[in-house]
Design an enzyme around this catalytic site. Structure first.
Site, PDB file in Angstrom:
ATOM      1  N   LYS A 186      43.094  36.402  52.110  1.00 54.98           N
ATOM      2  CA  LYS A 186      43.836  35.288  51.496  1.00 54.98           C
ATOM      3  C   LYS A 186      44.584  34.475  52.537  1.00 54.98           C
ATOM      4  CE  LYS A 186      43.928  36.567  46.731  1.00 54.98           C
ATOM      5  NZ  LYS A 186      44.604  36.730  45.469  1.00 54.98           N
ATOM      6  N   LYS A 223      32.808  38.656  46.969  1.00 54.33           N
ATOM      7  CA  LYS A 223      33.303  38.893  45.614  1.00 54.33           C
ATOM      8  C   LYS A 223      33.403  37.585  44.820  1.00 54.33           C
ATOM      9  CE  LYS A 223      37.815  39.227  44.674  1.00 54.33           C
ATOM     10  NZ  LYS A 223      39.067  39.557  43.998  1.00 54.33           N
ATOM     11  N   LYS A 260      38.186  33.864  41.002  1.00 57.00           N
ATOM     12  CA  LYS A 260      38.556  32.746  40.129  1.00 57.00           C
ATOM     13  C   LYS A 260      39.114  31.565  40.900  1.00 57.00           C
ATOM     14  CE  LYS A 260      42.180  35.509  38.138  1.00 57.00           C
ATOM     15  NZ  LYS A 260      42.971  36.048  39.237  1.00 57.00           N
TER      16      LYS A 260
HETATM   17  N1  AQP Z   1      34.483  39.884  41.351  1.00 59.36           N
HETATM   18  C1  AQP Z   1      35.083  40.895  40.746  1.00 59.36           C
HETATM   19  N2  AQP Z   1      34.373  41.964  40.343  1.00 59.36           N
HETATM   20  C2  AQP Z   1      34.972  42.992  39.703  1.00 59.36           C
HETATM   21  N3  AQP Z   1      36.298  43.029  39.421  1.00 59.36           N
HETATM   22  C3  AQP Z   1      37.043  41.975  39.810  1.00 59.36           C
HETATM   23  N4  AQP Z   1      38.352  41.696  39.687  1.00 59.36           N
HETATM   24  C4  AQP Z   1      38.597  40.491  40.235  1.00 59.36           C
HETATM   25  N5  AQP Z   1      37.466  39.956  40.717  1.00 59.36           N
HETATM   26  C5  AQP Z   1      36.493  40.869  40.483  1.00 59.36           C
HETATM   27  C6  AQP Z   1      39.315  42.568  39.050  1.00 59.36           C
HETATM   28  O1  AQP Z   1      40.007  41.807  38.070  1.00 59.36           O
HETATM   29  C7  AQP Z   1      41.351  42.297  37.979  1.00 59.36           C
HETATM   30  C8  AQP Z   1      42.322  41.172  38.055  1.00 59.36           C
HETATM   31  O2  AQP Z   1      42.239  40.541  39.313  1.00 59.36           O
HETATM   32  P1  AQP Z   1      43.459  39.667  39.800  1.00 59.36           P
HETATM   33  O3  AQP Z   1      43.660  38.546  38.907  1.00 59.36           O
HETATM   34  O4  AQP Z   1      44.631  40.547  39.986  1.00 59.36           O
HETATM   35  O5  AQP Z   1      43.119  39.127  41.208  1.00 59.36           O
HETATM   36  P2  AQP Z   1      41.993  39.308  42.202  1.00 59.36           P
HETATM   37  O6  AQP Z   1      41.515  40.710  42.301  1.00 59.36           O
HETATM   38  O7  AQP Z   1      42.439  38.673  43.479  1.00 59.36           O
HETATM   39  O8  AQP Z   1      40.886  38.450  41.458  1.00 59.36           O
HETATM   40  P3  AQP Z   1      40.345  37.041  41.810  1.00 59.36           P
HETATM   41  O9  AQP Z   1      39.508  36.582  40.669  1.00 59.36           O
HETATM   42  O10 AQP Z   1      39.674  37.091  43.151  1.00 59.36           O
HETATM   43  O11 AQP Z   1      41.641  36.161  41.863  1.00 59.36           O
HETATM   44  P4  AQP Z   1      42.123  35.171  42.965  1.00 59.36           P
HETATM   45  O12 AQP Z   1      40.943  34.251  43.216  1.00 59.36           O
HETATM   46  O13 AQP Z   1      43.300  34.501  42.396  1.00 59.36           O
HETATM   47  O14 AQP Z   1      42.455  36.013  44.159  1.00 59.36           O
HETATM   48  C9  AQP Z   1      41.537  43.319  39.110  1.00 59.36           C
HETATM   49  O15 AQP Z   1      41.398  44.611  38.558  1.00 59.36           O
HETATM   50  C10 AQP Z   1      40.396  43.014  40.020  1.00 59.36           C
HETATM   51  O16 AQP Z   1      39.983  44.158  40.749  1.00 59.36           O
END
Ligand code: AQP
Length: 333
Positions: A117, A198, A201
């Site tokens: 990040k 990965k 969002k």
């Molecule tokens: N690609 C993924 N595959 C499986 N699990 C995923 N999670 C996120 N992306 C994937 C799981 O979703 C939960 C919530 O995630 P989060 O909102 O806490 O943030 P994150 O893991 O950083 O997810 P994002 O989508 O990548 O968000 P941004 O882009 O804002 O950083 C967690 O249990 C995560 O493991």
């Protein structure tokens, strides 16, 4: 919700940092719905984590409602689970300050998500982004959670949480339960555009992810464009990252095994497979989207859930926080 039935306790959450993707759904929320009868569950909208990356306030506010509506639309029952917003329970940040003093700089520096990040947000490498895992540890340890159902990307943070808890316990005696990660098969859904990465969002390329709120046409179009290889045989193999990812997505939505999928698409091209993945994804999301639309028209109902559930969460949280405050030597009044 007092743990009267001796059920194991679960904590997890999602950041309102963008439109939720099928990664968040298959890696986390879909699994949560299967746990709600057998465990005592707390599911949080972790808005304080979201501001480690710059957010537009109006969007953050709207998404906080949206995530609660998505939780319910996906099948989480607000009567059975404690579903609330992190900033409504001050104990999260209060414990976080204490735990920051028991977390090492070197440990935080090794976190892959921080490195990732900070490279994506080079103009805003703030202290919150660095100490994010300590806030996450507080979220979990505050409720003495046994299990934390998350995607694979969060495994390292759970390991750090365990280390922080063990360190605190070794200094002050038994204070925190050491939580276990609970990681299932949708644990890593990859980007449709760069299938070694990965699905996220906050990816600036909207074709890289499928949002839970995308309509059928958009979903089918995104899967049609998904990056694959030139092999044209649907099977799981090293180097076929795009197809491996689509097979995982198809399997999560249909419950089919790899063998069943290979058989189903024998002699067919990638075009047929991509269309099938798009269709099953769109069909699975349609009822969630319908319920989501209905819930978003009833803000008062969502606010009532915020309020009632944050009180339940705060009650549980206060118990751990006062124990911690006592142990570290803060005067109680
Ligand atoms: N690609 C993924 N595959 C499986 N699990 C995923 N999670 C996120 N992306 C994937 C799981 O979703 C939960 C919530 O995630 P989060 O909102 O806490 O943030 P994150 O893991 O950083 O997810 P994002 O989508 O990548 O968000 P941004 O882009 O804002 O950083 C967690 O249990 C995560 O493991």
């Amino acid at each position: 919700m007092e743990n009267t039935q001796n059920k194991k306790r679960i904590f997890s959450g999602v950041q309102p940092s963008g439109n939720l993707t099928i990664g968040n759904y298959l890696g986390a929320i879909k699994n949560w719905t299967t746990l709600q009868d057998d465990y005592e569950c707390l599911y949080c909208v972790v808005d304080q984590h979201a501001i480690t990356v710059r957010q537009t306030p109006a969007d953050l506010r709207r998404r906080t409602y949206e995530i609660m509506a998505i939780y319910i639309a996906c099948g989480l029952d607000p009567e059975k689970n404690i579903m609330y917003v992190q900033s409504h329970v001050p104990a999260h940040t209060q414990l976080s300050w204490v735990l920051n003093c028991y977390t090492m700089f070197g440990e935080l520096s090794r976190m892959t998500q921080f490195k990732d990040k900070s490279s994506k947000n080079a103009d805003n490498i703030n202290a919150g982004l660095f100490t994010y895992p300590t806030l996450m540890a507080s979220d979990i340890l505050l409720y003495q959670a046994d299990l934390v159902p998350v995607g694979e990307d969060q495994r390292q943070h759970i390991e750090l949480t365990r280390d922080i808890a063990a360190r605190f316990n070794s200094v002050y005696g038994d204070t925190f339960k050491i939580p276990e990660p609970y990681i299932t098969k949708g644990a890593k859904i990859n980007s449709l555009a760069e299938p070694t990465k990965k699905m996220s969002k906050s990816d600036p390329n909207a074709n890289a992810y499928v949002s839970l709120l995308d309509n059928k046409d958009e979903i089918i179009k995104k899967f049609r464009r998904a990056v694959t290889d030139s092999d044209a045989v649907v099977c799981r193999a090293e180097g076929k990252d795009g197809i491996n990812n689509l097979m995982t997505i198809y399997s999560c939505f249909t419950g089919k095994t790899d063998e069943e999928i290979v058989k189903e698409f024998e002699g067919k091209g990638y075009g047929d497979f991509k269309l099938a993945v798009g269709q099953v994804c769109a069909d699975s999301l349609a009822p969630i989207q319908e319920e989501f639309e209905r819930l978003m028209k009833d803000k008062a109902y969502l606010e009532q859930i915020f309020k009632a559930n944050s009180e339940k969460a705060a009650y549980l949280a206060r118990k751990t926080l006062s124990k911690v405050y006592r142990k570290v030597g803060f005067v109680q009044i």
